[in-house]
Design an enzyme around this catalytic site. Structure first.
Site, mmCIF file in Angstrom:
data_model
loop_
_atom_site.group_PDB
_atom_site.id
_atom_site.type_symbol
_atom_site.label_atom_id
_atom_site.label_comp_id
_atom_site.label_asym_id
_atom_site.label_seq_id
_atom_site.Cartn_x
_atom_site.Cartn_y
_atom_site.Cartn_z
ATOM 1 N N SER A 178 36.535 -41.273 29.920
ATOM 2 C CA SER A 178 37.002 -42.290 28.984
ATOM 3 C C SER A 178 36.439 -42.135 27.576
ATOM 4 O O SER A 178 36.981 -42.704 26.639
ATOM 5 C CB SER A 178 36.696 -43.681 29.519
ATOM 6 N N HIS A 206 42.428 -43.768 32.930
ATOM 7 C CA HIS A 206 43.145 -43.206 31.778
ATOM 8 C C HIS A 206 44.201 -42.179 32.189
ATOM 9 O O HIS A 206 44.864 -41.596 31.342
ATOM 10 C CB HIS A 206 42.167 -42.541 30.806
ATOM 11 N N LYS A 235 45.857 -50.022 30.753
ATOM 12 C CA LYS A 235 45.873 -48.940 29.770
ATOM 13 C C LYS A 235 47.318 -48.475 29.570
ATOM 14 O O LYS A 235 48.078 -49.168 28.930
ATOM 15 C CB LYS A 235 44.885 -47.871 30.190
HETATM 16 C C1 PLP Z 1 38.753 -48.957 31.259
HETATM 17 C C2 PLP Z 1 38.067 -48.355 32.402
HETATM 18 C C3 PLP Z 1 37.714 -49.122 33.519
HETATM 19 C C4 PLP Z 1 37.847 -50.607 33.536
HETATM 20 O O1 PLP Z 1 39.156 -51.026 33.668
HETATM 21 P P1 PLP Z 1 39.546 -52.503 33.218
HETATM 22 O O2 PLP Z 1 40.846 -52.741 33.855
HETATM 23 O O3 PLP Z 1 39.598 -52.478 31.727
HETATM 24 O O4 PLP Z 1 38.457 -53.399 33.734
HETATM 25 C C5 PLP Z 1 37.192 -48.473 34.606
HETATM 26 N N1 PLP Z 1 36.984 -47.137 34.598
HETATM 27 C C6 PLP Z 1 37.284 -46.386 33.536
HETATM 28 C C7 PLP Z 1 37.047 -44.924 33.590
HETATM 29 C C8 PLP Z 1 37.814 -46.962 32.387
HETATM 30 O O5 PLP Z 1 38.081 -46.221 31.331
#
Ligand code: PLP
Length: 347
Positions: A178, A206, A235
């Protein structure tokens, strides 16, 4: 013991001060820090999905899924996500954070060993902490290092009640990292996992909607048995929520054991309705993904995430502030590495 004020002063002094910023998503700046990779947050069909679900079911779900919050919309979305991932089933969680702090401690426990990539997301780190399993950190994407660590004999390997094996091994990694934006060498990782009888937990936050022939993520359709896939809907899907995809047994197990699933109010209908509409678009409009990849290739990337290492936290803050004044809104990731302090890295 420091007071709260003293600690805050220290944070400021170290250049690590975080502050909320009010964002107008449509004006003033070019936004390079959103994960809305396919432009779905503002798609009229996704918005309509949220509105229609709200009008039919109300603004909130009123209770946890296991109580009275399990509307048919949730089941429909889970069916759709399972199809999308090529798995038997999927289970919704309220967010990626919920999924990781729920599924990991449900699956791994005392006596088990988790091998965790050193750059894993904070929610994965917290999931490991809550699990009480032994955690061993391997160098980022370094499968030789991981194998060395996997060779260490497990002191606690024994069969316990119900045919389960205490001393199970889990390998936890992100699909697209991320902050760094690099992609996990999944095929080789799975081979290694098979050799050492380990289960891979893959965070595709992602990657869903972005990678894969059908946009399903990094994992192949019909993922192998030793692979558990978690993805998010906040996302590329432009909505909110998350899911774990796998077998019916895995789903039943998580429904019964994952505390962040059991003890929380179900997602609001609007969110589920929006995700359903988004899923349909992700599946039916590959041209969105193709355009995203055209853009990525244009700047020579491997994923929609680009990192520009600057090194010094204060300098990073200054540069991002200057760029913002010029109308370029970038993500500052200095604190991300900080939270990895305290990791035990075995060399
Ligand atoms: C954004 C993210 C999360 C968290 O997801 P949310 O739905 O925003 O709580 C978990 N793992 C990774 C790798 C992320 O980038």
């Amino acid at each position: 013991m420091k007071t709260l004020e003293e600690e805050l002063k220290e944070i400021k002094k170290n250049g690590l001060w975080r502050q909320l910023r009010v964002v107008d998503p449509f004006h003033d700046v070019i936004n390079f820090c959103s994960n809305n990779y396919l432009g779905l947050t503002n798609d009229p069909r996704v918005i309509e999905g949220a509105i229609a679900a709200t009008q039919k079911y109300g603004a909130g779900s009123g209770a946890a899924r296991l109580i009275s919050g399990n509307f048919d919309l949730c089941e429909e979305l889970e069916l759709g996500l399972a199809k999308f991932k090529g798995t038997e089933t999927a289970l919704l969680f309220n967010s990626g954070y919920h999924a990781n702090i729920g599924a990991i401690p449900a699956l791994a426990g005392e006596g088990d060993v988790i091998f965790s990539d050193e750059l894993n997301h904070a929610s994965l780190i917290d999931g490991c902490r809550l699990s009480r399993a032994e955690k061993i950190v391997y160098r980022h994407h370094d499968l030789n290092h991981l194998e060395e660590l996997l060779k260490i004999p497990l002191p606690l390997r024994e069969r316990v009640a119900g045919g389960r094996v205490r001393g199970s091994r889990f390998i936890i990694t992100e699909a697209i990292f991320s902050m760094e934006g690099d992609v996990c060498p999944l095929a080789d990782l799975l081979k290694l996992a098979e050799k050492y009888d380990a289960i891979v937990y893959l965070d595709e936050a992602h990657a869903v909607g972005v990678l894969g022939e059908k946009g399903q993520g990094l994992a192949p359709l019909n993922p192998p048995e030793n692979l558990i896939c978690m993805g998010t809907l906040g996302k590329a899907f432009g909505s909110y929520g998350a899911f774990v995809a796998g077998s019916k047994t895995l789903k039943d197990y998580l429904i019964n054991k994952a505390r962040s699933f059991i003890f929380t109010t179900a997602l609001p209908p609007a969110t589920v309705g929006a995700s359903l509409a988004a899923l349909k678009i992700v599946r039916e409009e590959p041209e969105r993904r193709e355009q995203l990849w055209k853009n990525i290739k244009m700047v020579g990337g491997h994923s929609p995430i680009f990192s520009i290492p600057i090194g010094d936290a204060k300098r990073t803050m200054e540069i991002s502030q200057k760029l913002l004044e010029e109308g370029i809104f970038l993500c500052r990731a200095f604190a991300h590495r900080q939270c990895r302090k305290g990791h035990r890295v075995y060399d």
